[in-house]
Design a protein around this motif. Structure first.
Motif, short mmCIF file in Angstrom:
data_model
loop_
_atom_site.label_atom_id
_atom_site.label_comp_id
_atom_site.label_asym_id
_atom_site.label_seq_id
_atom_site.Cartn_x
_atom_site.Cartn_y
_atom_site.Cartn_z
N UNK A 113 0.82 -1.20 0.00
CA UNK A 113 0.00 0.00 0.00
C UNK A 113 0.86 1.26 0.00
N UNK A 114 1.91 1.27 0.82
CA UNK A 114 2.79 2.42 0.87
C UNK A 114 3.47 2.63 -0.47
N UNK A 115 4.01 1.56 -1.03
CA UNK A 115 4.68 1.66 -2.33
C UNK A 115 3.70 2.15 -3.41
N UNK A 116 2.49 1.57 -3.42
CA UNK A 116 1.48 1.96 -4.39
C UNK A 116 1.04 3.41 -4.22
N UNK A 117 0.97 3.86 -2.98
CA UNK A 117 0.59 5.25 -2.70
C UNK A 117 1.67 6.20 -3.20
N UNK A 118 2.91 5.90 -2.88
CA UNK A 118 4.01 6.77 -3.29
C UNK A 118 4.17 6.82 -4.80
N UNK A 119 3.84 5.72 -5.48
CA UNK A 119 3.97 5.69 -6.93
C UNK A 119 2.73 6.23 -7.64
N UNK A 120 1.64 6.44 -6.89
CA UNK A 120 0.41 6.96 -7.49
C UNK A 120 -0.55 5.88 -7.98
N UNK A 121 -0.20 4.61 -7.82
CA UNK A 121 -1.09 3.53 -8.25
C UNK A 121 -2.27 3.34 -7.30
N UNK A 122 -2.09 3.67 -6.04
CA UNK A 122 -3.15 3.57 -5.03
C UNK A 122 -3.63 4.98 -4.74
N UNK A 123 -4.94 5.20 -4.88
CA UNK A 123 -5.52 6.54 -4.71
C UNK A 123 -6.42 6.58 -3.47
N UNK A 124 -6.01 7.34 -2.47
CA UNK A 124 -6.74 7.49 -1.22
C UNK A 124 -7.75 8.62 -1.34
N UNK A 125 -8.85 8.49 -0.60
CA UNK A 125 -9.89 9.51 -0.57
C UNK A 125 -10.18 9.90 0.87
N UNK A 126 -10.70 11.10 1.04
CA UNK A 126 -11.10 11.56 2.37
C UNK A 126 -12.30 10.76 2.85
N UNK A 127 -12.45 10.69 4.16
CA UNK A 127 -13.64 10.10 4.78
C UNK A 127 -14.34 11.21 5.57
N UNK A 128 -15.39 10.87 6.27
CA UNK A 128 -16.09 11.85 7.11
C UNK A 128 -15.19 12.32 8.26
N UNK A 129 -14.22 11.52 8.62
CA UNK A 129 -13.28 11.89 9.68
C UNK A 129 -12.10 12.63 9.06
N UNK A 130 -11.58 13.61 9.78
CA UNK A 130 -10.42 14.32 9.25
C UNK A 130 -9.11 13.62 9.60
N UNK A 131 -9.21 12.42 10.17
CA UNK A 131 -8.00 11.66 10.48
C UNK A 131 -8.07 10.23 9.94
N UNK A 132 -8.88 10.02 8.91
CA UNK A 132 -8.97 8.69 8.29
C UNK A 132 -9.15 8.85 6.79
N UNK A 133 -8.54 7.93 6.04
CA UNK A 133 -8.56 7.97 4.58
C UNK A 133 -8.81 6.56 4.08
N UNK A 134 -9.46 6.45 2.92
CA UNK A 134 -9.89 5.15 2.43
C UNK A 134 -9.48 4.96 0.98
N UNK A 135 -9.13 3.72 0.65
CA UNK A 135 -8.90 3.33 -0.73
C UNK A 135 -9.84 2.14 -0.99
N UNK A 136 -10.52 2.19 -2.13
CA UNK A 136 -11.50 1.16 -2.46
C UNK A 136 -11.00 0.29 -3.60
N UNK A 137 -11.30 -0.99 -3.48
CA UNK A 137 -11.00 -1.97 -4.51
C UNK A 137 -12.32 -2.56 -4.98
N UNK A 138 -12.31 -3.61 -5.77
CA UNK A 138 -13.54 -4.17 -6.33
C UNK A 138 -14.59 -4.44 -5.25
N UNK A 139 -14.27 -5.24 -4.26
CA UNK A 139 -15.22 -5.59 -3.22
C UNK A 139 -14.75 -5.20 -1.82
N UNK A 140 -13.49 -4.80 -1.70
CA UNK A 140 -12.93 -4.50 -0.41
C UNK A 140 -12.49 -3.05 -0.34
#
Length: 124
Positions: free
Chosen positions: A13-40
Protein backbone atom coordinates in the motif's frame (compact mmCIF):
# COMPACT_ATOMS: atom_id res chain seq x y z
CA UNK A 1 -4.47 -13.12 7.32
CA UNK A 2 -1.08 -13.86 8.79
CA UNK A 3 0.82 -11.00 10.35
CA UNK A 4 3.57 -11.46 7.78
CA UNK A 5 1.01 -10.97 4.99
CA UNK A 6 -0.41 -7.96 6.81
CA UNK A 7 3.03 -6.34 6.79
CA UNK A 8 3.44 -7.21 3.10
CA UNK A 9 0.06 -5.59 2.43
CA UNK A 10 1.04 -2.43 4.31
CA UNK A 11 4.32 -2.18 2.40
CA UNK A 12 2.52 -2.71 -0.92
CA UNK A 13 0.00 0.00 0.00
CA UNK A 14 2.79 2.42 0.87
CA UNK A 15 4.68 1.66 -2.33
CA UNK A 16 1.48 1.96 -4.39
CA UNK A 17 0.59 5.25 -2.70
CA UNK A 18 4.01 6.77 -3.29
CA UNK A 19 3.97 5.69 -6.93
CA UNK A 20 0.41 6.96 -7.49
CA UNK A 21 -1.09 3.53 -8.25
CA UNK A 22 -3.15 3.57 -5.03
CA UNK A 23 -5.52 6.54 -4.71
CA UNK A 24 -6.74 7.49 -1.22
CA UNK A 25 -9.89 9.51 -0.57
CA UNK A 26 -11.10 11.56 2.37
CA UNK A 27 -13.64 10.10 4.78
CA UNK A 28 -16.09 11.85 7.11
CA UNK A 29 -13.28 11.89 9.68
CA UNK A 30 -10.42 14.32 9.25
CA UNK A 31 -8.00 11.66 10.48
CA UNK A 32 -8.97 8.69 8.29
CA UNK A 33 -8.56 7.97 4.58
CA UNK A 34 -9.89 5.15 2.43
CA UNK A 35 -8.90 3.33 -0.73
CA UNK A 36 -11.50 1.16 -2.46
CA UNK A 37 -11.00 -1.97 -4.51
CA UNK A 38 -13.54 -4.17 -6.33
CA UNK A 39 -15.22 -5.59 -3.22
CA UNK A 40 -12.93 -4.50 -0.41
CA UNK A 41 -11.70 -1.26 1.08
CA UNK A 42 -8.86 -0.29 3.35
CA UNK A 43 -9.00 2.59 5.79
CA UNK A 44 -5.96 4.11 7.45
CA UNK A 45 -6.56 6.40 10.37
CA UNK A 46 -4.86 7.85 13.36
CA UNK A 47 -4.82 10.29 16.18
CA UNK A 48 -2.39 12.82 17.52
CA UNK A 49 0.00 10.06 18.61
CA UNK A 50 1.84 8.03 15.98
CA UNK A 51 1.17 4.90 18.05
CA UNK A 52 -2.56 5.33 17.35
CA UNK A 53 -2.41 4.68 13.60
CA UNK A 54 -4.60 1.78 12.48
CA UNK A 55 -5.45 0.00 9.25
CA UNK A 56 -8.94 -1.50 8.84
CA UNK A 57 -9.74 -3.95 6.07
CA UNK A 58 -13.40 -4.17 5.07
CA UNK A 59 -15.38 -6.34 2.73
CA UNK A 60 -18.65 -4.72 1.80
CA UNK A 61 -19.90 -3.08 4.98
CA UNK A 62 -18.20 -5.57 7.30
CA UNK A 63 -14.85 -5.12 9.03
CA UNK A 64 -12.62 -8.09 8.24
CA UNK A 65 -9.61 -7.11 10.36
CA UNK A 66 -7.95 -4.17 12.09
CA UNK A 67 -4.21 -3.80 12.55
CA UNK A 68 -2.00 -1.55 14.61
CA UNK A 69 1.76 -1.64 15.00
CA UNK A 70 1.30 -2.99 18.51
CA UNK A 71 -1.12 -5.74 17.49
CA UNK A 72 1.24 -7.01 14.80
CA UNK A 73 4.19 -6.87 17.20
CA UNK A 74 2.28 -8.80 19.87
CA UNK A 75 1.44 -11.53 17.37
CA UNK A 76 5.17 -11.86 16.86
CA UNK A 77 5.21 -13.67 13.53
CA UNK A 78 5.73 -10.61 11.34
CA UNK A 79 9.46 -10.54 12.10
CA UNK A 80 9.36 -6.75 12.54
CA UNK A 81 10.11 -4.65 15.60
CA UNK A 82 7.56 -2.31 17.14
CA UNK A 83 9.62 0.67 15.95
CA UNK A 84 9.75 -0.66 12.38
CA UNK A 85 6.01 -1.28 12.34
CA UNK A 86 5.19 2.08 13.95
CA UNK A 87 7.32 3.78 11.29
CA UNK A 88 5.55 1.82 8.52
CA UNK A 89 2.08 2.69 9.84
CA UNK A 90 3.03 6.35 10.21
CA UNK A 91 4.54 6.54 6.72
CA UNK A 92 1.39 5.01 5.23
CA UNK A 93 -0.87 7.37 7.17
CA UNK A 94 1.12 10.46 6.15
CA UNK A 95 1.28 9.37 2.48
CA UNK A 96 -2.46 8.62 2.40
CA UNK A 97 -3.31 11.95 4.07
CA UNK A 98 -1.06 13.95 1.75
CA UNK A 99 -2.60 12.29 -1.30
CA UNK A 100 -6.24 12.45 -0.16
CA UNK A 101 -5.90 16.08 0.88
CA UNK A 102 -3.95 17.06 -2.28
CA UNK A 103 -1.20 18.45 -0.05
CA UNK A 104 1.30 18.88 -2.88
CA UNK A 105 -1.20 20.98 -4.85
CA UNK A 106 -1.95 23.13 -1.81
CA UNK A 107 1.77 23.71 -1.19
CA UNK A 108 2.30 24.61 -4.86
CA UNK A 109 -0.60 27.07 -4.72
CA UNK A 110 0.76 28.67 -1.56
CA UNK A 111 4.23 28.94 -3.06
CA UNK A 112 2.79 30.53 -6.18
CA UNK A 113 0.86 33.07 -4.12
CA UNK A 114 3.83 33.83 -1.86
CA UNK A 115 6.33 34.09 -4.69
CA UNK A 116 3.90 36.18 -6.73
CA UNK A 117 3.29 38.40 -3.74
CA UNK A 118 7.03 38.79 -3.14
CA UNK A 119 7.62 39.62 -6.82
CA UNK A 120 4.83 42.21 -6.72
CA UNK A 121 6.35 43.91 -3.68
CA UNK A 122 9.83 43.88 -5.25
CA UNK A 123 8.50 45.81 -8.27
CA UNK A 124 7.18 48.67 -6.10
Amino acid sequence: MSERNAVRLLKALLEGTLSGRVRWEQTASDTAYVVSFADESITVGGGSDRDQVFVRISSGDKTVDVYTAMSLTLEGSSGSTLKDLTDLFEQLFVAARRQAMSADDVVEKLLHELEGSAAGKAKK
